[in-house]
Design an enzyme around this catalytic site. Structure first.
Site, PDB file in Angstrom:
ATOM      1  N   GLY A   1      40.246  37.914  53.112  1.00  0.00           N
ATOM      2  CA  GLY A   1      39.800  37.706  51.737  1.00  0.00           C
ATOM      3  C   GLY A   1      38.622  36.760  51.688  1.00  0.00           C
TER       4      GLY A   1
ATOM      5  N   TYR B   1      54.322  45.670  63.106  1.00  0.00           N
ATOM      6  CA  TYR B   1      54.286  45.221  61.706  1.00  0.00           C
ATOM      7  C   TYR B   1      55.564  45.626  60.990  1.00  0.00           C
ATOM      8  CZ  TYR B   1      52.546  44.766  56.888  1.00  0.00           C
ATOM      9  OH  TYR B   1      52.382  44.433  55.567  1.00  0.00           O
TER      10      TYR B   1
ATOM     11  N   LYS C   1      58.260  42.935  59.356  1.00  0.00           N
ATOM     12  CA  LYS C   1      58.580  42.904  57.932  1.00  0.00           C
ATOM     13  C   LYS C   1      60.052  43.235  57.679  1.00  0.00           C
ATOM     14  CE  LYS C   1      55.906  41.941  55.292  1.00  0.00           C
ATOM     15  NZ  LYS C   1      55.469  40.585  54.885  1.00  0.00           N
TER      16      LYS C   1
ATOM     17  N   LEU D   1      52.922  36.458  49.677  1.00  0.00           N
ATOM     18  CA  LEU D   1      52.138  37.665  49.966  1.00  0.00           C
ATOM     19  C   LEU D   1      51.396  37.560  51.292  1.00  0.00           C
ATOM     20  CD1 LEU D   1      50.500  38.038  46.418  1.00  0.00           C
ATOM     21  CD2 LEU D   1      52.425  39.358  47.286  1.00  0.00           C
TER      22      LEU D   1
ATOM     23  N   ASP E   1      45.691  30.289  51.383  1.00  0.00           N
ATOM     24  CA  ASP E   1      45.171  31.454  52.097  1.00  0.00           C
ATOM     25  C   ASP E   1      44.321  30.960  53.261  1.00  0.00           C
ATOM     26  OD1 ASP E   1      44.303  33.983  52.830  1.00  0.00           O
ATOM     27  OD2 ASP E   1      43.679  34.570  50.821  1.00  0.00           O
ATOM     28  N   ASN E   2      44.330  31.729  54.352  1.00  0.00           N
ATOM     29  CA  ASN E   2      43.435  31.369  55.461  1.00  0.00           C
ATOM     30  C   ASN E   2      42.147  32.187  55.425  1.00  0.00           C
ATOM     31  OD1 ASN E   2      44.194  33.893  56.355  1.00  0.00           O
ATOM     32  ND2 ASN E   2      44.986  33.218  58.329  1.00  0.00           N
TER      33      ASN E   2
ATOM     34  N   ALA F   1      56.849  39.792  49.758  1.00  0.00           N
ATOM     35  CA  ALA F   1      56.144  41.070  49.804  1.00  0.00           C
ATOM     36  C   ALA F   1      56.465  41.781  51.113  1.00  0.00           C
ATOM     37  CB  ALA F   1      54.643  40.841  49.696  1.00  0.00           C
TER      38      ALA F   1
ATOM     39  N   THR G   1      52.428  35.740  62.856  1.00  0.00           N
ATOM     40  CA  THR G   1      52.136  35.434  61.451  1.00  0.00           C
ATOM     41  C   THR G   1      53.252  35.927  60.552  1.00  0.00           C
ATOM     42  OG1 THR G   1      49.759  35.577  61.871  1.00  0.00           O
ATOM     43  CG2 THR G   1      50.482  35.765  59.585  1.00  0.00           C
TER      44      THR G   1
END
Length: 288
Positions: free
Chosen positions: A7, A118, A122, A45, A2-3, A86, A64
């Site tokens: 979070g 987005y 996706k 995810l 994770d970057n 995801a 990303t």
């Protein structure tokens, strides 16, 4: 991996002895190659998400989400590792069918409106994964999340429930964007995790896509009132016009409700936690 952009490493404090954590970027090919080679199963995810992130930084979001998934899938194919991707309810775009099933068409807004970047990214992620499955027999699985919420989620990049709960606990005004008539559905993260594990563990899920969400509907205005009531807050509700809340390029969906009959039929999953409990869980965590 994770970057920590949305979070915190402290969220893992309760399990840090049981896991190996790498702080890094999904675009770092050498890191992804190493970690995938050492894994039995890849759960992808990682994404740039949240309405504010997407509208304010569409280029970062696109890079990303597009390049990150490309890097992950390339490594999974190289080492023949099963992977869960995801995806999102944003896939459906402006399709206002109720409820939305996995086979429904995408209806997407103008490509130069950042709101839809987005969704586009996706959708490409899903296609890329699916054709790795069809052409290379890579065991892929896809889940489309509809508003997963719960403790530890933060509201500052556009997530409405933690934003409302945080304001209510401080007795500050709850900002409702637009009319407040928009209909949404919210799924507790605990229910979503159960769905993920079922999808990961079942061979029936290989090459398949599943909606994961709660199909109980509520308007954003009713959500604001419910949050105030559940938290015993003295907060008031203030309406803010979209043009004052978001930069140019934002469009909203009036209604988005998942059809979850496929995952129920194939894997036996249904959500169990209602919105009242979701709000209580978020409030309890934020009150610590």
């Amino acid at each position: 991996l994770d970057n920590l952009s949305t979070g915190s490493a402290s969220n893992l404090s309760g399990i840090k002895e049981k896991i190996t954590f790498h702080e890094g970027n999904i675009l770092d090919k050498s890191v992804i190659d190493k970690l995938v080679s050492e894994s039995d199963f890849v759960v992808h995810l990682a994404a740039a998400l949240g309405v504010l992130n997407i509208v304010n930084k569409p280029l970062v979001s696109l890079r990303t989400n597009l390049q990150g998934s490309e890097v992950v899938l390339e490594a999974c194919d190289k080492y023949r590792k099963p992977v869960l991707i995801a995806s999102t309810s944003e896939i459906y775009g402006k399709n206002d069918k109720v409820p939305l099933s996995e086979e429904d068409d995408r209806i997407i807004g103008h490509p130069l409106k950042s709101r839809w970047s987005y969704s586009e990214a996706k959708a490409v992620d899903e296609s890329l994964a699916y054709f790795y499955y069809l052409e290379n027999k890579l065991p892929i699985r896809i889940v489309r999340f509809f508003n997963t919420v719960g403790p530890r989620q933060v509201g500052h990049y556009g997530m409405v429930v933690p934003r409302f709960v945080s304001a209510a606990l401080k007795n500050e005004p709850l900002s409702v964007y637009g009319s407040g008539d928009q209909i949404r559905c919210f799924c507790h993260v605990h229910d979503a995790i159960k769905a993920l594990l079922l999808v990961m563990d079942s061979d029936k899920a290989i090459g398949q896509v599943f909606n994961v969400g709660n199909n109980q509907q509520i308007s954003i205005m009713d959500l604001a009132n419910k949050v105030i009531e559940t938290t015993n807050s003295s907060s008031k509700i203030e309406k803010i016009a979209y043009e004052d809340a978001y930069p140019d390029g934002f469009e909203d969906m009036q209604r988005r409700v998942p059809d979850i009959s496929k995952i129920k039929q194939v894997l036996g999953w249904t959500p169990e936690i209602n919105l009242d409990q979701i709000i209580k869980d978020i409030a309890a965590f934020n009150s610590k």
